[in-house]
Design a protein around this motif. Structure first.
Motif, PDB file in Angstrom:
ATOM      1  N   MET A   1       0.845  -1.196   0.000  1.00  0.00           N
ATOM      2  CA  MET A   1       0.000   0.000   0.000  1.00  0.00           C
ATOM      3  C   MET A   1       0.881   1.246   0.000  1.00  0.00           C
ATOM      4  N   PHE A   2       0.569   2.210  -0.872  1.00  0.00           N
ATOM      5  CA  PHE A   2       1.331   3.450  -0.942  1.00  0.00           C
ATOM      6  C   PHE A   2       0.697   4.523  -0.090  1.00  0.00           C
ATOM      7  N   SER A   3       1.475   5.390   0.488  1.00  0.00           N
ATOM      8  CA  SER A   3       0.895   6.537   1.176  1.00  0.00           C
ATOM      9  C   SER A   3       1.776   7.742   0.937  1.00  0.00           C
ATOM     10  N   ALA A   4       1.145   8.903   0.774  1.00  0.00           N
ATOM     11  CA  ALA A   4       1.914  10.136   0.714  1.00  0.00           C
ATOM     12  C   ALA A   4       2.161  10.554   2.154  1.00  0.00           C
ATOM     13  N   LYS A   5       3.074  11.525   2.346  1.00  0.00           N
ATOM     14  CA  LYS A   5       3.396  11.957   3.712  1.00  0.00           C
ATOM     15  C   LYS A   5       2.132  12.477   4.400  1.00  0.00           C
ATOM     16  N   ARG A   6       1.847  12.010   5.614  1.00  0.00           N
ATOM     17  CA  ARG A   6       0.638  12.416   6.321  1.00  0.00           C
ATOM     18  C   ARG A   6       0.894  13.656   7.167  1.00  0.00           C
ATOM     19  N   ALA A   7       0.039  14.665   7.000  1.00  0.00           N
ATOM     20  CA  ALA A   7       0.148  15.848   7.850  1.00  0.00           C
ATOM     21  C   ALA A   7      -0.544  15.534   9.172  1.00  0.00           C
ATOM     22  N   VAL A   8      -0.121  16.197  10.249  1.00  0.00           N
ATOM     23  CA  VAL A   8      -0.762  15.974  11.543  1.00  0.00           C
ATOM     24  C   VAL A   8      -1.952  16.923  11.650  1.00  0.00           C
ATOM     25  N   VAL A   9      -3.153  16.361  11.646  1.00  0.00           N
ATOM     26  CA  VAL A   9      -4.370  17.177  11.727  1.00  0.00           C
ATOM     27  C   VAL A   9      -5.279  16.563  12.790  1.00  0.00           C
ATOM     28  N   PRO A  10      -6.108  17.391  13.435  1.00  0.00           N
ATOM     29  CA  PRO A  10      -7.004  16.815  14.442  1.00  0.00           C
ATOM     30  C   PRO A  10      -8.016  15.879  13.796  1.00  0.00           C
ATOM     31  N   PRO A  11      -8.435  14.821  14.498  1.00  0.00           N
ATOM     32  CA  PRO A  11      -9.376  13.880  13.886  1.00  0.00           C
ATOM     33  C   PRO A  11     -10.762  14.485  13.681  1.00  0.00           C
ATOM     34  N   ASN A  12     -11.456  14.009  12.679  1.00  0.00           N
ATOM     35  CA  ASN A  12     -12.842  14.403  12.430  1.00  0.00           C
ATOM     36  C   ASN A  12     -13.733  13.415  13.183  1.00  0.00           C
ATOM     37  N   PRO A  13     -14.544  13.885  14.155  1.00  0.00           N
ATOM     38  CA  PRO A  13     -15.362  12.946  14.921  1.00  0.00           C
ATOM     39  C   PRO A  13     -16.374  12.197  14.052  1.00  0.00           C
TER      40      PRO A  13
ATOM     41  N   LYS B   1       0.312   7.671 -12.389  1.00  0.00           N
ATOM     42  CA  LYS B   1      -0.879   8.523 -12.262  1.00  0.00           C
ATOM     43  C   LYS B   1      -1.398   8.497 -10.814  1.00  0.00           C
ATOM     44  N   VAL B   2      -1.485   7.309 -10.250  1.00  0.00           N
ATOM     45  CA  VAL B   2      -1.984   7.187  -8.871  1.00  0.00           C
ATOM     46  C   VAL B   2      -0.990   7.812  -7.896  1.00  0.00           C
ATOM     47  N   LYS B   3       0.294   7.584  -8.131  1.00  0.00           N
ATOM     48  CA  LYS B   3       1.308   8.182  -7.240  1.00  0.00           C
ATOM     49  C   LYS B   3       1.222   9.703  -7.277  1.00  0.00           C
ATOM     50  N   ALA B   4       1.020  10.258  -8.485  1.00  0.00           N
ATOM     51  CA  ALA B   4       0.935  11.719  -8.616  1.00  0.00           C
ATOM     52  C   ALA B   4      -0.286  12.243  -7.857  1.00  0.00           C
ATOM     53  N   LEU B   5      -1.404  11.518  -7.961  1.00  0.00           N
ATOM     54  CA  LEU B   5      -2.618  11.953  -7.254  1.00  0.00           C
ATOM     55  C   LEU B   5      -2.393  11.890  -5.744  1.00  0.00           C
TER      56      LEU B   5
ATOM     57  N   ALA C   1      -3.699  10.365   1.869  1.00  0.00           N
ATOM     58  CA  ALA C   1      -4.599   9.332   1.339  1.00  0.00           C
ATOM     59  C   ALA C   1      -3.751   8.115   1.030  1.00  0.00           C
ATOM     60  N   LEU C   2      -4.415   7.001   0.834  1.00  0.00           N
ATOM     61  CA  LEU C   2      -3.720   5.755   0.528  1.00  0.00           C
ATOM     62  C   LEU C   2      -4.216   5.243  -0.816  1.00  0.00           C
ATOM     63  N   ALA C   3      -3.451   4.347  -1.409  1.00  0.00           N
ATOM     64  CA  ALA C   3      -3.924   3.679  -2.626  1.00  0.00           C
ATOM     65  C   ALA C   3      -3.607   2.203  -2.534  1.00  0.00           C
ATOM     66  N   THR C   4      -4.545   1.401  -2.979  1.00  0.00           N
ATOM     67  CA  THR C   4      -4.323  -0.041  -2.986  1.00  0.00           C
ATOM     68  C   THR C   4      -5.189  -0.648  -4.079  1.00  0.00           C
ATOM     69  N   THR C   5      -5.310  -1.961  -4.066  1.00  0.00           N
ATOM     70  CA  THR C   5      -6.148  -2.610  -5.080  1.00  0.00           C
ATOM     71  C   THR C   5      -7.626  -2.318  -4.763  1.00  0.00           C
ATOM     72  N   ILE C   6      -8.473  -2.534  -5.716  1.00  0.00           N
ATOM     73  CA  ILE C   6      -9.897  -2.232  -5.522  1.00  0.00           C
ATOM     74  C   ILE C   6     -10.491  -3.081  -4.384  1.00  0.00           C
ATOM     75  N   PRO C   7     -10.311  -4.416  -4.385  1.00  0.00           N
ATOM     76  CA  PRO C   7     -10.943  -5.187  -3.290  1.00  0.00           C
ATOM     77  C   PRO C   7     -10.409  -4.819  -1.915  1.00  0.00           C
ATOM     78  N   LYS C   8      -9.121  -4.508  -1.796  1.00  0.00           N
ATOM     79  CA  LYS C   8      -8.577  -4.142  -0.477  1.00  0.00           C
ATOM     80  C   LYS C   8      -9.137  -2.801  -0.023  1.00  0.00           C
TER      81      LYS C   8
ATOM     82  N   THR D   1      -9.156   6.064   0.729  1.00  0.00           N
ATOM     83  CA  THR D   1      -8.284   5.092   0.060  1.00  0.00           C
ATOM     84  C   THR D   1      -8.712   4.974  -1.394  1.00  0.00           C
ATOM     85  N   LEU D   2      -7.756   5.178  -2.290  1.00  0.00           N
ATOM     86  CA  LEU D   2      -8.050   5.019  -3.717  1.00  0.00           C
ATOM     87  C   LEU D   2      -7.951   3.543  -4.069  1.00  0.00           C
ATOM     88  N   GLY D   3      -8.983   3.023  -4.703  1.00  0.00           N
ATOM     89  CA  GLY D   3      -8.945   1.643  -5.194  1.00  0.00           C
ATOM     90  C   GLY D   3      -8.664   1.707  -6.683  1.00  0.00           C
ATOM     91  N   ALA D   4      -7.502   1.201  -7.091  1.00  0.00           N
ATOM     92  CA  ALA D   4      -7.098   1.355  -8.492  1.00  0.00           C
ATOM     93  C   ALA D   4      -6.718   0.008  -9.092  1.00  0.00           C
TER      94      ALA D   4
END
Ligand SMILES: NC(=O)c1ccc[n+]([C@@H]2O[C@H](COP(=O)([O-])OP(=O)(O)OC[C@H]3O[C@@H](n4cnc5c(N)ncnc54)[C@H](OP(=O)(O)O)[C@@H]3O)[C@@H](O)[C@H]2O)c1
Length: 221
Positions: free
Chosen positions: A1-13, A52-56, A63-70, A42-45
């Motif tokens: 699973m790929f992930s871009a750098k995550r910013a630290v933000v407060p959670p959305n309840p 293309k997915v890495k650029a997005l 956000a994360l990207a993985t296979t569609i079923p995952k 999570t992008l299912g691609a």
């Protein structure tokens, strides 16, 4: 699973775990808005490793990207944002969608206009392909540019949605409001028979001089 750098933000309840099938223009625009609203996206691609997915992912930031079923398995909400001719294959690839809130953003459009209508709709067909899913038709009546930026000087753009499950409609209304839309609950899923032709009208206006920076609005009194 790929992930871009995550910013630290407060959670959305009210955070939802959202899978987006189709990391194209609509998928990217919705992902951007929902990441900003601090949902878990999570992008299912078909190819989550593609440039293309890495650029997005790089643009989205969190956000994360993985296979569609995952992507689908780990999400409670699934947005279907593929071309109509890929919708059935994408749903089949998704696996078990029973109980999931499935947002159908597609339009069954081809070269000659709508591929089906009047007595059924793309959304009703999607519901047949995804037994047990709580299907809501939404985000199909405006261009992706409006989904990415809902700001208009003279009011909020309307976001028409319909589905047979009232709670699911309410949840999608919340997700539309998160993007800056005024959600308009149109009732049961068969109302997609009206919402899909609206997309054809939007496309026709866009192509005949209106451009793509416009949206529908609802006036009341
Ligand atoms: N464009 C708009 O302004 C707009 C507005 C409202 C609604 N819509 C509707 O939204 C849908 C998506 O439009 P779009 O403009 O975002 O299209 P797009 O930019 O071409 O993106 C489509 C995405 O779907 C993926 N895809 C194609 N076939 C697939 C399959 N069989 N299984 C899984 N993924 C598949 C593509 O992935 P790959 O990279 O793997 O090919 C691509 O990421 C369409 O039904 C369209 O009618 C579009």
């Amino acid at each position: 699973m790929f992930s871009a750098k995550r910013a630290v933000v407060p959670p959305n309840p009210l955070q939802k775990r959202i899978a987006i099938i189709g990391a194209g223009r609509v998928g990217g625009a919705l992902a951007g808005g929902w990441v900003k609203a601090r949902h878990s996206v999570t992008l299912g691609a078909r190819d989550p490793h593609s440039d293309k997915v890495k650029a997005l992912l790089h643009t989205l930031g969190a956000a994360l990207a993985t296979t569609i079923p995952k992507a689908v398995a780990q999400s409670e909400v699934v947005a279907l944002a593929t071309p109509w001719d890929g919708a059935r294959t994408a749903i089949e690839a998704a696996g078990d969608l029973a109980g999931k809130l499935l947002i159908d953003c597609t339009n069954p459009v081809g070269a000659g206009g709508l591929a089906l209508g009047h007595t059924t709709s793309g959304a009703e067909q999607v519901a047949q392909w995804a037994p047990g899913a709580r299907v809501v038709k939404a985000f199909n009546t405006i261009g992706f540019e409006v989904m990415a930026d809902t700001h208009f000087a003279n009011g909020k753009p309307a976001l028409f949605l319909c589905g047979d499950d009232g709670e699911a409609r309410q949840a999608v209304a919340g997700l539309a409001a998160d993007l800056g839309f005024e959600p308009v609950d149109c009732g049961p899923l068969r109302m997609a028979r009206c919402l899909e032709p609206m997309a054809v009208l939007w496309i026709s206006l866009a192509r005949t001089g209106m451009g793509r920076q416009f949206a529908w609005a609802l006036l009341r009194r």
